[in-house]
Design a protein around this motif. Structure first.
Motif, PDB file in Angstrom:
ATOM      1  N   GLY A  43       0.777  -1.236   0.000  1.00 36.90           N
ATOM      2  CA  GLY A  43       0.000   0.000   0.000  1.00 36.90           C
ATOM      3  C   GLY A  43       0.807   1.285   0.000  1.00 36.90           C
ATOM      4  N   ALA A  44       2.134   1.198   0.047  1.00 32.51           N
ATOM      5  CA  ALA A  44       2.969   2.407   0.091  1.00 32.51           C
ATOM      6  C   ALA A  44       2.733   3.293  -1.123  1.00 32.51           C
ATOM      7  CB  ALA A  44       4.443   2.037   0.205  1.00 32.51           C
ATOM      8  N   GLN A  90      -0.683   4.308   1.929  1.00 32.01           N
ATOM      9  CA  GLN A  90      -1.310   3.551   3.017  1.00 32.01           C
ATOM     10  C   GLN A  90      -0.426   2.365   3.392  1.00 32.01           C
ATOM     11  OE1 GLN A  90      -5.184   2.502   1.455  1.00 32.01           O
ATOM     12  NE2 GLN A  90      -5.889   4.600   1.472  1.00 32.01           N
ATOM     13  N   LYS A  91       0.806   2.635   3.841  1.00 35.30           N
ATOM     14  CA  LYS A  91       1.772   1.578   4.139  1.00 35.30           C
ATOM     15  C   LYS A  91       1.200   0.561   5.120  1.00 35.30           C
ATOM     16  CE  LYS A  91       6.304   2.407   4.120  1.00 35.30           C
ATOM     17  NZ  LYS A  91       7.605   2.978   4.463  1.00 35.30           N
ATOM     18  N   GLY A  92       1.394  -0.718   4.769  1.00 36.63           N
ATOM     19  CA  GLY A  92       0.957  -1.804   5.637  1.00 36.63           C
ATOM     20  C   GLY A  92      -0.491  -2.217   5.442  1.00 36.63           C
ATOM     21  N   PHE A  93      -1.165  -1.636   4.448  1.00 46.88           N
ATOM     22  CA  PHE A  93      -2.587  -1.923   4.240  1.00 46.88           C
ATOM     23  C   PHE A  93      -2.879  -2.265   2.780  1.00 46.88           C
ATOM     24  CE2 PHE A  93      -2.534   0.665   8.001  1.00 46.88           C
ATOM     25  CZ  PHE A  93      -3.537   0.138   8.796  1.00 46.88           C
ATOM     26  N   PHE A  94      -3.751  -3.255   2.590  1.00 49.82           N
ATOM     27  CA  PHE A  94      -4.355  -3.488   1.289  1.00 49.82           C
ATOM     28  C   PHE A  94      -5.504  -2.503   1.147  1.00 49.82           C
ATOM     29  CE2 PHE A  94      -2.780  -7.762   2.374  1.00 49.82           C
ATOM     30  CZ  PHE A  94      -2.053  -8.048   1.239  1.00 49.82           C
ATOM     31  N   VAL A 148     -12.082   0.194   1.576  1.00 52.05           N
ATOM     32  CA  VAL A 148     -11.710  -0.104   2.953  1.00 52.05           C
ATOM     33  C   VAL A 148     -10.218  -0.440   3.000  1.00 52.05           C
ATOM     34  CG1 VAL A 148     -13.991  -0.862   3.711  1.00 52.05           C
ATOM     35  CG2 VAL A 148     -12.442  -2.517   2.720  1.00 52.05           C
ATOM     36  N   LYS A 149      -9.589  -0.104   4.113  1.00 52.82           N
ATOM     37  CA  LYS A 149      -8.185  -0.429   4.342  1.00 52.82           C
ATOM     38  C   LYS A 149      -8.143  -1.687   5.206  1.00 52.82           C
ATOM     39  CE  LYS A 149      -5.698   2.835   6.003  1.00 52.82           C
ATOM     40  NZ  LYS A 149      -5.138   4.028   6.652  1.00 52.82           N
TER      41      LYS A 149
END
Length: 129
Positions: A64-65, A69-73, A107-108
């Motif tokens: 997600g970077a 949104q690093k660390g998230f799909f 949604v994250k």
């Protein structure tokens, strides 16, 4: 049809799997149209019933970077009409936005760092049909 073990998740990188089923809920043998060469990173592995893939270049912490949104799909669901969104529930209808083809719900979902693909099931993002 696709079953309950389909999905995308973290596994040191990003791992995904899709399984096809027939009308009797039996795994349907996939037709492999490949050269028979072993697969490597960023290639698809087809066995009798599943299609599997891996993005070894993206660490779980970096999922997600590119989207900030690093660390998230980021999962996006599309509804053609507001009525379809309302049928999915009040929360969905309250959180959709207009987008291409109708109304979108984003949604994250946190990426899980696993040591092996099947550790800590199920995957973070799953799709069944």
């Amino acid at each position: 049809m696709g079953g309950g073990d389909n999905g995308t998740g973290g596994n040191g990188s990003v791992y995904w799997k899709t399984t096809h089923y027939d009308g009797n809920q039996q795994k349907r043998r996939l037709k492999v149209k490949a050269t028979g060469q072993p697969h490597g990173n960023d290639e698809i592995d087809l066995d009798q019933n599943d299609a599997l893939g891996r993005d070894a270049n993206t660490a779980v912490a970096e999922v997600g970077a590119r989207l900030g949104q690093k660390g998230f799909f980021r999962v996006t669901l599309r509804y053609r009409t507001m009525q379809e969104a309302q049928q999915a529930g009040d929360w969905v209808a309250a959180n959709v936005r207009r987008g291409p083809g109708g109304f979108l719900l984003e949604v994250k979902v946190p990426a899980i760092d696993r040591k092996a693909p099947m550790d800590n099931p199920p995957f973070e993002v799953m799709v069944e049909w």
